[in-house]
Design an enzyme around this catalytic site. Structure first.
Site, PDB file in Angstrom:
ATOM      1  N   SER A  64       5.998  -3.043  -0.711  1.00  0.00           N
ATOM      2  CA  SER A  64       7.392  -2.763   0.102  1.00  0.00           C
ATOM      3  C   SER A  64       8.227  -3.255  -0.977  1.00  0.00           C
ATOM      4  CB  SER A  64       7.239  -3.751   1.140  1.00  0.00           C
ATOM      5  OG  SER A  64       8.492  -3.735   2.005  1.00  0.00           O
ATOM      6  N   TYR A 105       5.258 -11.706   4.791  1.00  0.00           N
ATOM      7  CA  TYR A 105       5.115 -10.545   4.636  1.00  0.00           C
ATOM      8  C   TYR A 105       5.656 -10.113   3.177  1.00  0.00           C
ATOM      9  CZ  TYR A 105       6.013  -5.156   5.025  1.00  0.00           C
ATOM     10  OH  TYR A 105       6.059  -3.936   4.520  1.00  0.00           O
TER      11      TYR A 105
HETATM   12  N1  LIG Z   1       7.809   2.134   7.056  1.00  0.00           N
HETATM   13  C1  LIG Z   1       8.522   1.460   6.094  1.00  0.00           C
HETATM   14  O1  LIG Z   1       9.713   1.422   6.114  1.00  0.00           O
HETATM   15  C2  LIG Z   1       7.590   0.656   5.031  1.00  0.00           C
HETATM   16  C3  LIG Z   1       8.450   0.094   3.998  1.00  0.00           C
HETATM   17  C4  LIG Z   1       7.840  -0.701   2.979  1.00  0.00           C
HETATM   18  C5  LIG Z   1       6.324  -0.857   3.113  1.00  0.00           C
HETATM   19  N2  LIG Z   1       5.536   0.035   4.391  1.00  0.00           N
HETATM   20  C6  LIG Z   1       4.127  -0.313   4.217  1.00  0.00           C
HETATM   21  O2  LIG Z   1       3.633   0.948   4.633  1.00  0.00           O
HETATM   22  C7  LIG Z   1       2.182   0.792   5.102  1.00  0.00           C
HETATM   23  C8  LIG Z   1       2.478   1.439   6.260  1.00  0.00           C
HETATM   24  O3  LIG Z   1       3.253   1.117   7.337  1.00  0.00           O
HETATM   25  P1  LIG Z   1       3.761   2.148   8.172  1.00  0.00           P
HETATM   26  O4  LIG Z   1       5.199   1.816   8.215  1.00  0.00           O
HETATM   27  O5  LIG Z   1       3.523   3.534   7.967  1.00  0.00           O
HETATM   28  O6  LIG Z   1       3.490   1.523   9.708  1.00  0.00           O
HETATM   29  P2  LIG Z   1       2.750   2.353  10.742  1.00  0.00           P
HETATM   30  O7  LIG Z   1       3.322   3.552  11.183  1.00  0.00           O
HETATM   31  O8  LIG Z   1       2.763   1.190  11.808  1.00  0.00           O
HETATM   32  O9  LIG Z   1       1.309   2.608  10.322  1.00  0.00           O
HETATM   33  C9  LIG Z   1       0.421   1.322  10.122  1.00  0.00           C
HETATM   34  C10 LIG Z   1      -1.042   1.937   9.865  1.00  0.00           C
HETATM   35  O10 LIG Z   1      -1.982   0.703   9.737  1.00  0.00           O
HETATM   36  C11 LIG Z   1      -2.879   0.604  10.845  1.00  0.00           C
HETATM   37  N3  LIG Z   1      -3.435  -0.702  10.904  1.00  0.00           N
HETATM   38  C12 LIG Z   1      -2.560  -1.724  11.468  1.00  0.00           C
HETATM   39  N4  LIG Z   1      -3.350  -2.800  11.543  1.00  0.00           N
HETATM   40  C13 LIG Z   1      -4.603  -2.519  11.074  1.00  0.00           C
HETATM   41  C14 LIG Z   1      -5.925  -3.221  10.921  1.00  0.00           C
HETATM   42  N5  LIG Z   1      -6.052  -4.541  11.329  1.00  0.00           N
HETATM   43  N6  LIG Z   1      -6.847  -2.385  10.784  1.00  0.00           N
HETATM   44  C15 LIG Z   1      -6.868  -1.258  10.181  1.00  0.00           C
HETATM   45  N7  LIG Z   1      -5.712  -0.375  10.347  1.00  0.00           N
HETATM   46  C16 LIG Z   1      -4.673  -1.169  10.981  1.00  0.00           C
HETATM   47  C17 LIG Z   1      -2.234   1.344  11.982  1.00  0.00           C
HETATM   48  O11 LIG Z   1      -3.223   1.695  13.130  1.00  0.00           O
HETATM   49  P3  LIG Z   1      -3.483   0.988  14.284  1.00  0.00           P
HETATM   50  O12 LIG Z   1      -2.174  -0.032  14.608  1.00  0.00           O
HETATM   51  O13 LIG Z   1      -4.146   1.735  15.158  1.00  0.00           O
HETATM   52  O14 LIG Z   1      -4.807   0.006  13.654  1.00  0.00           O
HETATM   53  C18 LIG Z   1      -1.548   2.593  11.478  1.00  0.00           C
HETATM   54  O15 LIG Z   1      -2.358   3.740  11.068  1.00  0.00           O
HETATM   55  C19 LIG Z   1       2.144  -0.885   5.213  1.00  0.00           C
HETATM   56  O16 LIG Z   1       1.475  -1.399   4.332  1.00  0.00           O
HETATM   57  C20 LIG Z   1       3.563  -1.232   5.338  1.00  0.00           C
HETATM   58  O17 LIG Z   1       3.802  -2.676   5.048  1.00  0.00           O
HETATM   59  C21 LIG Z   1       6.385   0.276   5.202  1.00  0.00           C
END
Ligand SMILES: NC(=O)c1ccc[n+]([C@@H]2O[C@H](COP(=O)([O-])OP(=O)(O)OC[C@H]3O[C@@H](n4cnc5c(N)ncnc54)[C@H](OP(=O)(O)O)[C@@H]3O)[C@@H](O)[C@H]2O)c1
Length: 263
Positions: A152, A165
Site C-alpha cells: 500500500s 497498517y
Molecule cells: N483499496 C485501496 O485503496 C487499497 C490501497 C492500498 C492497498 N490496498 C490493499 O489491497 C488489498 C485488498 O484490499 P481491498 O481494498 O481490495 O479490500 P476489500 O475489498 O475489503 O477486499 C479484501 C479481501 O480480503 C478478504 N479478507 C479479509 N480478511 C481476510 C482473512 N482474515 N482471511 C481471508 N481473507 C480475508 C476479504 O473477504 P472476507 O472479508 O470475506 O474475508 C476480501 O476478499 C489489501 O491488502 C489492502 O491492504 C488497498
C-alpha cells in the site's frame, strides 16, 4: 509476439482476498488473459461463491472459491492442504488479502496490532512457504512461477494514526527482495504491487458519495486526479505474471497515480 507477451494461457493461479476489490480485479485479469484456473479465497463464503460464479462466466477458464480465514496458521495450512489435493502445481500466488486498521496511538490495542500483522504480514510469508512445493513444481528459467504481494502507499506515508497498517505494509516491501533472493534458485519471481487509492470495500466510506467535498478534495490531491480501478491493477498484475514481466524480481511497483508524492 505481442499477444503471447501478456498471455496467461493454461496458468493455475491463487488469489487471496479474491472475493472483492483488488483481488477480484486481478483474478478477472488472469482469467481474461487465458488462465485455466483461478482459485479465490476469503472468509465470507456467500460473497466468495457469488464472485467465483461471476468470474467463471467471463472467459474460458474457471474461477474456484476456497473459503477460509488466512489470519491463522491453521487457516493457511488448511488452504494449502486443499490446493495440494486439487493441483500438482501452481504458477501464480497473489498474497492480497489484507485489513486496514488505524486510530490514535494511546488507544491502540494489542489485538488490533496482532490482527493487522497476522493477516498483512505473517499470512503472505507462511502461505508462500506452505505452497512452495506447488510453486516449484513447474517453474523453470524460461517460465518461472510468480509470487505477488499487495502492499500500500501507506508503506511510505507517515500518518501517526495508521501505525500498525503502515508498518505491516512497509515490512512487506522490505521482505520482497529478501524473498526474491531466497526463492530465485527455485525459479520463483517475487514482486509487490503498492497501490494508492482504489475503489474497493476497504475504501467505500471515502467514495460512496462521489459528490462529497471530502472525496473531491481527495481526488484533487492525487496527481492522477482519480481513484484506481479494475484495469489499472489487472493490467499490472497480468504484466507481472506473464512473459512480459518475467525479468522483474524483488521489485516494488508503486501503482498510485503519483499519490505517494503528495499525500
Ligand atoms: N483499496 C485501496 O485503496 C487499497 C490501497 C492500498 C492497498 N490496498 C490493499 O489491497 C488489498 C485488498 O484490499 P481491498 O481494498 O481490495 O479490500 P476489500 O475489498 O475489503 O477486499 C479484501 C479481501 O480480503 C478478504 N479478507 C479479509 N480478511 C481476510 C482473512 N482474515 N482471511 C481471508 N481473507 C480475508 C476479504 O473477504 P472476507 O472479508 O470475506 O474475508 C476480501 O476478499 C489489501 O491488502 C489492502 O491492504 C488497498
Amino acid at each position: 509476439m505481442i499477444e503471447n507477451l501478456f498471455s496467461m494461457a493454461g496458468k493455475v493461479c491463487v488469489v487471496t482476498g479474491g472475493s472483492s476489490g483488488l483481488g477480484s480485479y486481478m483474478a478477472q485479469g488472469f482469467l481474461e488473459a487465458g488462465a485455466a484456473r483461478v482459485y479465490i479465497t476469503a472468509r465470507s463464503e456467500d460473497k466468495l461463491k457469488a464472485k467465483a460464479a461471476e468470474l467463471s462466466g467471463i472467459a474460458d477458464g474457471e474461477c474456484i472459491p476456497l473459503p477460509g480465514d488466512l489470519s491463522t496458521i491453521d487457516g493457511i495450512k488448511s488452504l494449502a492442504g486443499v490446493l495440494q489435493e486439487k493441483e500438482d502445481h501452481i504458477d501464480v500466488l497473489v498474497n492480497n488479502a489484507g485489513i486496514g486498521t488505524g486510530g490514535a496511538f494511546a488507544d491502540m490495542k494489542p489485538e488490533v496490532w496482532d490482527m493487522t500483522m497476522d493477516l498483512n504480514l505473517r499470512s503472505p510469508v507462511f502461505l508462500t512457504q506452505a505452497l512452495l512445493d506447488l510453486l516449484k513444481a513447474n517453474a523453470t528459467v524460461e517460465d518461472p512461477a510468480r509470487v505477488l504481494f499487495t502492499s500500500s502507499v501507506a508503506a511510505s506515508e507517515t500518518h501517526a494514526h495508521v501505525m500498525a497498517y503502515s508498518t505491516s505494509k512497509n515490512a512487506v516491501e522490505k521482505m520482497t527482495p529478501l524473498l526474491a533472493l531466497a526463492l530465485c534458485d527455485d525459479h520463483i519471481l517475487v514482486n509487490t504491487i503498492s497501490p494508492g487509492r482504489f475503489y474497493s470495500e476497504m475504501t467505500r466510506g471515502a467514495w460512496q458519495d462521489p459528490e462529497s467535498e471530502r472525496f473531491k478534495a481527495e481526488l484533487e490531491r492525487i496527481p492522477a486526479h482519480r481513484y484506481g480501478g479494475l484495469e489499472d491493477i489487472a493490467g499490472v498484475a497480468v504484466m507481472l505474471c506473464s512473459r512480459a514481466g518475467s525479468y522483474f524480481t524483488g521489485e516494488v511497483l508503486n501503482l498510485d497515480g503519483g499519490h505517494r508524492f503528495r499525500h
